[in-house]
Write an enzyme that holds these catalytic residues in place. Structure first.
Site, PDB file in Angstrom:
ATOM      1  N   ARG A 163       1.383  30.417  11.301  1.00  0.00           N
ATOM      2  CA  ARG A 163       2.426  30.148  12.305  1.00  0.00           C
ATOM      3  C   ARG A 163       3.197  31.417  12.673  1.00  0.00           C
ATOM      4  O   ARG A 163       4.413  31.398  12.894  1.00  0.00           O
ATOM      5  CB  ARG A 163       3.402  29.080  11.809  1.00  0.00           C
ATOM      6  N   SER A 235       5.811  19.293  15.315  1.00  0.00           N
ATOM      7  CA  SER A 235       6.309  19.660  13.989  1.00  0.00           C
ATOM      8  C   SER A 235       7.519  20.580  14.110  1.00  0.00           C
ATOM      9  O   SER A 235       7.404  21.677  14.647  1.00  0.00           O
ATOM     10  CB  SER A 235       5.210  20.358  13.177  1.00  0.00           C
ATOM     11  N   GLU A 332      10.026  25.617  12.743  1.00  0.00           N
ATOM     12  CA  GLU A 332       8.898  26.194  13.464  1.00  0.00           C
ATOM     13  C   GLU A 332       9.267  26.351  14.938  1.00  0.00           C
ATOM     14  O   GLU A 332       8.707  27.182  15.644  1.00  0.00           O
ATOM     15  CB  GLU A 332       7.691  25.258  13.317  1.00  0.00           C
TER      16      GLU A 332
END
Length: 336
Positions: A163, A235, A332
């Protein structure tokens, strides 16, 4: 063509459906338009906006949002084993995946139904079901706003990690991604390491690209809310990377705790969704925001919530998880 809007409403430009505004929104069709946009001076505050699927506006953005508008996919290179395509930044990611699957090109299928645009994918190095965008990205075409020049970065130059990428670190706030080249395979290369995925594919029969895509889409639809119906950014939290000792401690306390290998052998990766769920927060609601009832990683706007309300909920989730497990979970989502 360049289109400029002042006091731009942002509700259509973020999947949380937060009703904020931007002092200025500039949309452009061609990479060359950036020469004109930044040739008249680099805005003091600016942000490159993709599809708005990984962003949370918490107040009016007093700067300039730069948004690519061009879409399209073209084959630029092909050999016996691979096909390389160039995809314009504003192309919907899942449209690109569907295009590849229809042409029997392998590599993108596990990343089906991820919301957002192709231009945003390298920044976050999006991933799902055992695959990451880094696995198929060949080169990324960018405009460097400091140098005022167009550049191309190879896969290694992008410094992809979990990520993460150079666009979130050294090049943060400096570049605009205009298109992405991806290299797909012609020969079958199924990635079925994710437990639920292999079961879903087997239910559909043969291990084909179409069956893998259908299985991924079915899993995602069963767990994740539709952003058109319920405001969310997918998410919200990253899976935390912790010292292996911490992972072993949690596994000893509860053998069902998922613990995955990390790039650093001295560390391991935990499942943030499991931590939030076990902390008793799945389905938790605080006024107009809440934790989704089927996927604890997803924070949702039930309607009319502000970015501040979402942030307050996120902090509450972080506090509860920290208190229960001694583990820090980080967003995130990009927060502005």
């Amino acid at each position: 063509m360049i289109r400029e809007t002042t006091d731009a409403p942002l509700v259509r430009h973020n999947s949380f459906h937060v009703e904020e505004t931007a002092a200025r929104l500039i949309e452009f069709d061609r990479a060359e338009d950036l020469d004109a946009i930044f040739g008249r001076g680099r805005p003091e505050m600016w942000y490159a906006l993709g599809g708005g699927n990984n962003i949370l506006f918490t107040h009016r953005f007093e700067g300039t949002l730069i948004k690519p508008a061009a879409t399209g996919i073209e084959v630029i290179c092909e050999d016996a084993d691979t096909v390389t395509i160039r995809v314009e930044a504003a192309t919907e990611w899942d449209d690109m995946v569907a295009w590849c699957v229809e042409r029997e090109l392998w590599g993108a299928e596990n990343l089906s139904l991820i919301p957002g645009t192709v231009g945003a994918a390298p920044v976050q190095n999006i991933g799902a079901y055992g695959a990451e965008a880094a696995g198929i990205i060949y080169r990324v075409h960018i405009y460097d706003t400091q140098r005022r020049e167009h550049m191309t970065l190879g896969n290694a130059d992008c410094r992809f990690a979990y990520r993460d990428s150079i666009f979130k670190r050294e090049l943060r706030g400096r570049t605009v991604i205009t298109s992405v080249e991806m290299r797909l395979g012609k020969r079958p290369a199924p990635n079925l390491a994710y437990g639920d995925l292999i079961a879903q594919v087997e239910e559909r029969g043969d291990v084909t690209l179409h069956n893998i895509r259908d299985a991924v889409c079915a899993i995602r639809r069963s767990k994740l809310p539709d952003t058109d119906i319920l405001g969310n950014a997918g998410s919200f939290f990253k899976n935390p990377i912790v010292n292996r000792a911490a992972g072993e401690r949690l596994r000893a306390e509860d053998p069902s705790c998922p613990v995955y290998p990390a790039a650093d052998p001295a560390k391991c990766k935990l499942a943030a969704g499991w931590l939030i769920d076990r902390a008793g927060l799945k389905g938790y609601r605080a006024g107009r925001v809440g934790v989704h009832e089927r996927q604890a990683l997803v924070l949702v706007n039930f309607g009319g919530a502000t970015g501040g309300e979402v942030i307050a909920l996120a902090r509450h989730v972080q506090d509860v998880v920290r208190g229960r497990f001694g583990v820090e979970i980080e967003p995130e989502v990009n927060i502005l």
